[in-house]
Design an enzyme around this catalytic site. Sequence first.
Site, short mmCIF file in Angstrom:
data_model
loop_
_atom_site.label_atom_id
_atom_site.label_comp_id
_atom_site.label_asym_id
_atom_site.label_seq_id
_atom_site.Cartn_x
_atom_site.Cartn_y
_atom_site.Cartn_z
N GLY A 277 0.98 -1.57 -0.04
CA GLY A 277 -0.13 -0.30 -0.07
C GLY A 277 0.69 1.33 -0.09
O GLY A 277 1.74 1.68 -1.15
N ILE A 278 0.71 2.45 1.11
CA ILE A 278 0.87 3.45 1.11
C ILE A 278 2.39 3.29 1.18
O ILE A 278 3.20 4.37 0.76
CB ILE A 278 0.46 4.51 2.36
CG1 ILE A 278 -0.82 4.80 1.78
CG2 ILE A 278 1.01 6.02 2.49
CD1 ILE A 278 -1.91 5.36 2.85
N ASP B 211 8.68 -5.81 13.38
CA ASP B 211 7.89 -5.39 13.99
C ASP B 211 8.00 -4.23 14.76
O ASP B 211 8.58 -4.27 16.00
CB ASP B 211 7.42 -6.57 15.30
CG ASP B 211 6.27 -6.96 15.29
OD1 ASP B 211 5.32 -5.53 15.67
OD2 ASP B 211 5.53 -7.82 15.80
N ASN C 54 5.05 4.56 8.84
CA ASN C 54 3.85 3.99 8.52
C ASN C 54 3.04 3.16 8.52
O ASN C 54 1.70 2.79 9.04
CB ASN C 54 4.51 3.88 6.83
CG ASN C 54 2.87 3.70 5.61
OD1 ASN C 54 1.91 3.24 5.52
ND2 ASN C 54 3.77 2.38 5.76
N TYR D 278 -8.83 2.04 16.33
CA TYR D 278 -8.71 2.37 15.17
C TYR D 278 -8.65 4.55 15.65
O TYR D 278 -7.46 4.55 15.22
CB TYR D 278 -9.25 2.22 13.71
CG TYR D 278 -8.40 2.92 12.70
CD1 TYR D 278 -6.62 2.19 11.93
CD2 TYR D 278 -8.68 3.83 11.34
CE1 TYR D 278 -5.94 2.81 10.60
CE2 TYR D 278 -8.12 4.08 10.24
CZ TYR D 278 -6.90 3.86 10.44
OH TYR D 278 -5.54 4.37 9.31
N LYS E 143 -5.23 6.55 15.78
CA LYS E 143 -4.69 7.82 14.92
C LYS E 143 -4.58 9.32 15.41
O LYS E 143 -4.12 10.26 15.18
CB LYS E 143 -6.15 7.61 13.40
CG LYS E 143 -5.53 6.31 12.93
CD LYS E 143 -3.92 6.01 12.80
CE LYS E 143 -3.68 4.76 11.67
NZ LYS E 143 -2.31 4.91 11.43
N ILE F 238 -7.87 5.63 1.21
CA ILE F 238 -6.98 4.70 0.04
C ILE F 238 -6.98 3.89 -0.51
O ILE F 238 -7.63 2.75 0.54
CB ILE F 238 -6.01 5.91 0.67
CG1 ILE F 238 -5.32 6.54 1.73
CG2 ILE F 238 -4.53 5.61 -0.55
CD1 ILE F 238 -5.70 7.71 0.27
N THR G 114 -5.83 0.70 -0.58
CA THR G 114 -4.37 0.07 -0.46
C THR G 114 -5.66 -2.09 0.05
O THR G 114 -6.69 -1.73 0.37
CB THR G 114 -3.70 0.49 0.68
OG1 THR G 114 -4.64 0.51 1.41
CG2 THR G 114 -3.20 2.02 0.59
N1 LIG Z 1 -5.33 3.19 3.16
C1 LIG Z 1 -6.06 4.16 4.20
O1 LIG Z 1 -7.52 4.14 3.75
C2 LIG Z 1 -5.79 4.80 4.89
C3 LIG Z 1 -6.36 5.82 5.72
C4 LIG Z 1 -5.69 6.46 6.91
C5 LIG Z 1 -4.46 6.09 7.40
N2 LIG Z 1 -3.68 5.16 6.64
C6 LIG Z 1 -2.73 4.82 7.24
O2 LIG Z 1 -1.39 4.35 6.81
C7 LIG Z 1 -0.98 3.34 6.67
C8 LIG Z 1 -0.55 2.63 5.59
O3 LIG Z 1 -1.54 1.42 5.29
P1 LIG Z 1 -1.83 0.94 4.31
O4 LIG Z 1 -3.32 1.32 3.34
O5 LIG Z 1 -0.83 0.79 3.83
O6 LIG Z 1 -2.09 -0.13 4.92
P2 LIG Z 1 -1.92 -2.04 3.90
O7 LIG Z 1 -2.25 -2.90 4.86
O8 LIG Z 1 -1.63 -2.02 2.37
O9 LIG Z 1 -0.17 -2.06 4.81
C9 LIG Z 1 0.05 -2.04 5.88
C10 LIG Z 1 1.20 -2.17 6.50
O10 LIG Z 1 2.00 -2.32 8.07
C11 LIG Z 1 2.76 -4.34 7.84
N3 LIG Z 1 2.41 -3.91 9.54
C12 LIG Z 1 0.93 -4.26 9.64
N4 LIG Z 1 1.78 -4.41 11.56
C13 LIG Z 1 3.19 -4.33 11.28
C14 LIG Z 1 3.94 -4.00 12.54
N5 LIG Z 1 3.81 -4.62 13.70
N6 LIG Z 1 5.37 -3.48 12.08
C15 LIG Z 1 5.90 -4.01 10.78
N7 LIG Z 1 4.36 -3.48 9.88
C16 LIG Z 1 3.13 -4.20 9.62
C17 LIG Z 1 1.84 -4.83 7.15
O11 LIG Z 1 2.35 -6.04 6.66
C18 LIG Z 1 1.28 -3.73 5.57
O12 LIG Z 1 2.61 -4.45 4.67
C19 LIG Z 1 -1.33 3.12 8.32
O13 LIG Z 1 -0.68 3.73 9.56
C20 LIG Z 1 -2.31 3.60 8.05
O14 LIG Z 1 -3.69 3.52 8.85
C21 LIG Z 1 -4.56 4.46 5.71
#
Ligand SMILES: NC(=O)c1ccc[n+]([C@@H]2O[C@H](COP(=O)([O-])OP(=O)(O)OC[C@H]3O[C@@H](n4cnc5c(N)ncnc54)[C@H](O)[C@@H]3O)[C@@H](O)[C@H]2O)c1
Length: 251
Positions: A17-18, A60, A87, A154, A158, A189, A191
């Site tokens: 993802g992001i 982790d 992230n 969640y 945040k 987003i 993802t």
């Molecule tokens: N996608 C959205 O709509 C959205 C919106 C607001 C905020 N966010 C934030 O953006 C960030 C990335 O989200 P995303 O949408 O890319 O999610 P995603 O699930 O695609 O990616 C998250 C990544 O974090 C890794 N991860 C989880 N726990 C972990 C840990 N303990 N240690 C190391 N890695 C770990 C996962 O394996 C994964 O690869 C997050 O913090 C999320 O809360 C996402």
Amino acid sequence: MDRVADKVVLVTGAGSGIGRATAKLLAAEGATVIVTDVNRPGGLETVQQIGGRARFEEQDTSKEADWKRIIDDILAREGRLDGLVNNAGIAGPFPSTFEGESLEQWRRILSINVEGVFLGCKYGVPALRSSGGGSIVNLSSLAAFLGTPDLSAYGASKGAVRQFTKTVAIDCARKGYKVRCNSVHPGIIITPMGESILPSEKARERTRQRVPVGEFGTPEDIAYGVLYLISDESRFMTGAELVIDGGMNAI
Ligand SMILES: NC(=O)c1ccc[n+]([C@@H]2O[C@H](COP(=O)([O-])OP(=O)(O)OC[C@H]3O[C@@H](n4cnc5c(N)ncnc54)[C@H](O)[C@@H]3O)[C@@H](O)[C@H]2O)c1
């Protein structure tokens, strides 16, 4: 192509993802990127997609020992750290109301989303300082501004990241550390996490209609914001909130 030339940047949760989009953009703009994740295949895939200027380490972010190991390793191998993108995060099961949430699940979400960011700042700041200064970007969310009845832990996590970011920013600024710290607040987003809260086509359409610009964001939309905050272009910015949400927080 050199907005972050020669910077060494750690991006957590960069196996998807992001985080992956951010790691790729930072590398394309000249950074050496340390990709970390609990998901080894995902992290290795990100490094492969970057094709140079990146390496993967399993981490982790909720584990203190992992932070010590990763930061020591970066200082030993790369010799410096200029940027940190906290992230990694999880949303947990959807929906999860505060009445239905178990204490165990609540703690799991807060341990990754909040304690992970705390540990990142705690161990990242000394490394950034010893490199002459740097920039931290914490991934918060639009959820930090709104009630989130279907994602109770969640939303709380945040909100904590949003507030803690300002604490780190002001503490570092007052102490003359030359370390900036800002939060980024994505809207919805597309993802794996974004899709997990849009389980059906009907839910997706109903939610899309609530986005003023009429569409969901892409991981790249967020990556460009992070790139700006990691680069020296944002040198006067600290303790700030960068909202990237298609207008949702403005209504
Ligand atoms: N996608 C959205 O709509 C959205 C919106 C607001 C905020 N966010 C934030 O953006 C960030 C990335 O989200 P995303 O949408 O890319 O999610 P995603 O699930 O695609 O990616 C998250 C990544 O974090 C890794 N991860 C989880 N726990 C972990 C840990 N303990 N240690 C190391 N890695 C770990 C996962 O394996 C994964 O690869 C997050 O913090 C999320 O809360 C996402």
